[in-house]
Design an enzyme around this catalytic site. Structure first.
Site, short mmCIF file in Angstrom:
data_model
loop_
_atom_site.label_atom_id
_atom_site.label_comp_id
_atom_site.label_asym_id
_atom_site.label_seq_id
_atom_site.Cartn_x
_atom_site.Cartn_y
_atom_site.Cartn_z
CB CYS A 110 -8.66 18.28 24.07
SG CYS A 110 -9.25 19.72 24.06
N GLY B 220 1.09 -0.84 -0.34
CA GLY B 220 0.65 -0.67 0.15
C GLY B 220 0.94 1.49 -0.05
C1 LIG Z 1 -1.36 -2.89 6.27
C2 LIG Z 1 -1.48 -4.25 5.35
C3 LIG Z 1 -0.35 -4.23 3.72
C4 LIG Z 1 -0.04 -3.00 3.24
O1 LIG Z 1 1.28 -2.55 4.18
P1 LIG Z 1 1.74 -1.39 3.70
O2 LIG Z 1 2.89 -1.22 4.55
O3 LIG Z 1 1.18 0.19 3.02
O4 LIG Z 1 2.71 -2.25 2.39
C5 LIG Z 1 -0.80 -5.75 2.86
N1 LIG Z 1 -1.05 -6.91 3.44
C6 LIG Z 1 -1.97 -6.44 4.27
C7 LIG Z 1 -2.14 -8.26 5.02
C8 LIG Z 1 -1.80 -5.60 5.60
O5 LIG Z 1 -2.55 -6.09 6.43
#
Ligand SMILES: *Cc1c(COP(=O)(O)O)cnc(C)c1O
Length: 413
Positions: free
Chosen positions: A341, A274
């Site tokens: 806050c 991601g």
């Molecule tokens: C959060 C997550 C990702 C993505 O992680 P990044 O650090 O954004 O690349 C991929 N797979 C699973 C199962 C996740 O929980």
């Protein structure tokens, strides 16, 4: 070094603010698409390579839909993320359902969509079998336990709630094979925001070794391995981006060493990143509304940790550019704060910046992943709008700002 530039001018942002008041996140479509093309070209050497974009990093159907145009799938882990993927036109095996502690309705929905089910626990095999039946294709999430060190954000694998142990993995494949499952995948995710390429090569190697053992012990030929997400980004200017070319070359080496001799070629390589896909291409734009001088010097902005909570919860660094003052010397030291806050509602602590006046526009970098997505309403704070800076330079509102009516919508006055 990573140069921290912004893809818009002060004039452009001032015009945008006339229509969409601060704060907002703005995402650079051209840069995200270019990045997607680069990732596909670097990893295109692997058979059936696919990146399943981790929806939780930026759950907006517009982002998902243009990533899907670039050939990406979606990695969903909740009902809402499944539905978002579908609304973005991503369905069937272009959706990886990597959930945990999964409610039955979510499995049901994922199966109806024909998504790839990536189970987090051995007990989910019977849970699925008794309630919905098993699909033809199943993937399991592996937790390597104490044999493998984790990194700072995700922690030690043996302390993590995710995945099957090694013994459970072999047992799991044996059970589902007997029950008629025909196609198999293997997944793991052991790092988060990791900047060293070797981490991902080691992860692939670990999965390749397992693939070979599964073939030898159970006669199973895996169809894919999914090395998860977790590729980091250089939040700090002194950091370097992850060397993706080195990841691909390293994995290729291990593929030649393990997969080809075992007769497992072609084995598909999947990823579900991601952050590295969208993180650097999002910017939180906010305005300085107050200056306060007590024991320290504070700049109060109109965004707060409800819009970007990484600095508050992880002490994460996010670079800040004061628009129009890029070339001024950073000879002041400020804490840049929101209005929540909570004393940890700070985007920066003791940050050297040029002198800031009320009305200055601050751009907080690298908000594209796990930024707006982690927003919340504590203290009655509202989530901001999200804008897309399109390839032709125009701006599209891809999520409006929340209103007080949204906030009150669940109350029965
Ligand atoms: C959060 C997550 C990702 C993505 O992680 P990044 O650090 O954004 O690349 C991929 N797979 C699973 C199962 C996740 O929980």
């Amino acid at each position: 070094m990573t140069e921290k530039k912004v893809p818009f001018t002060k004039d452009q942002i001032e015009k945008i603010i006339k229509t969409y008041p601060t704060p907002f996140h703005i995402y650079d479509e051209k840069a995200i698409r270019r990045n997607a093309v680069k990732i596909n070209s670097i990893f295109g050497r692997f058979p059936g390579f696919k990146e399943f974009f981790a929806v939780k990093a930026n759950p907006n159907h517009r982002i998902l839909s243009f990533l899907s145009e670039e050939g990406f799938g979606a990695d969903a882990s909740s009902m809402a993320e499944l539905i978002l993927s579908e609304k973005a036109g991503i369905t069937g095996e272009n959706v990886m359902f990597s959930s945990n502690n999964t409610p039955l309705e979510e499995y049901k929905r994922a199966m109806e969509m024909g998504a790839i089910l990536n189970l987090d626990d051995i007990s989910h095999i019977s849970f699925l079998d008794e309630n919905l039946g098993l699909p033809e294709l199943l993937s399991f999430r592996f937790n390597p336990g104490p044999s493998r060190g984790g990194n700072d954000i995700i922690g030690k694998p043996e302390e993590a709630k995710y995945g099957f142990t090694r013994e459970q993995l072999f047992e799991g494949y044996r059970i589902v094979k007997e029950k008629g499952v025909k196609r198999f995948g293997l997944h793991t995710m052991v790092a988060s925001n990791e900047l060293h390429y070797s981490y991902f090569v080691d992860t692939a190697k670990m999965l390749f070794e397992l693939a070979v053992e599964l073939k030898e012990e159970l006669g199973i030929s895996l169809e894919f391995v999914n090395i998860g997400g977790g590729i980091g980004i250089p939040y700090r200017p002194e950091q370097e981006p992850v060397d993706l070319e080195a990841i691909a070359a390293g994995i290729e080496h291990e593929y030649e060493r393990y997969i080809k001799p075992a007769g497992l070629h072609p084995l598909k390589l999947f990823m579900e990143c991601g952050r590295v896909i969208v993180g650097p291409y999002g910017y939180l734009v906010t305005k300085a509304i107050h200056k306060k001088d007590i024991y320290k010097h504070y700049i109060g902005v109109d965004a707060c940790m409800a819009n970007l909570m990484r600095p508050a919860i992880y002490g994460a660094y996010h670079h800040i550019t004061v628009l129009g003052k890029e070339n001024k010397s950073s000879d002041r030291v400020y804490d840049v704060t929101g209005s929540l806050c909570e004393n940890n509602d700070k985007f920066a602590i003791d940050r050297c910046l040029p002198e800031i006046e009320r009305g200055d526009i601050l751009v907080i970098h690298d908000s594209g992943a796990h930024g707006h997505a982690m927003g919340f309403n504590y203290n009655g704070k509202l989530r901001s709008a999200e804008l897309l800076l399109k390839e032709d330079g125009s701006v599209e509102l891809i999520r409006r700002a929340e209103t007080l009516d949204d906030y009150f919508a669940t109350l029965n006055f």
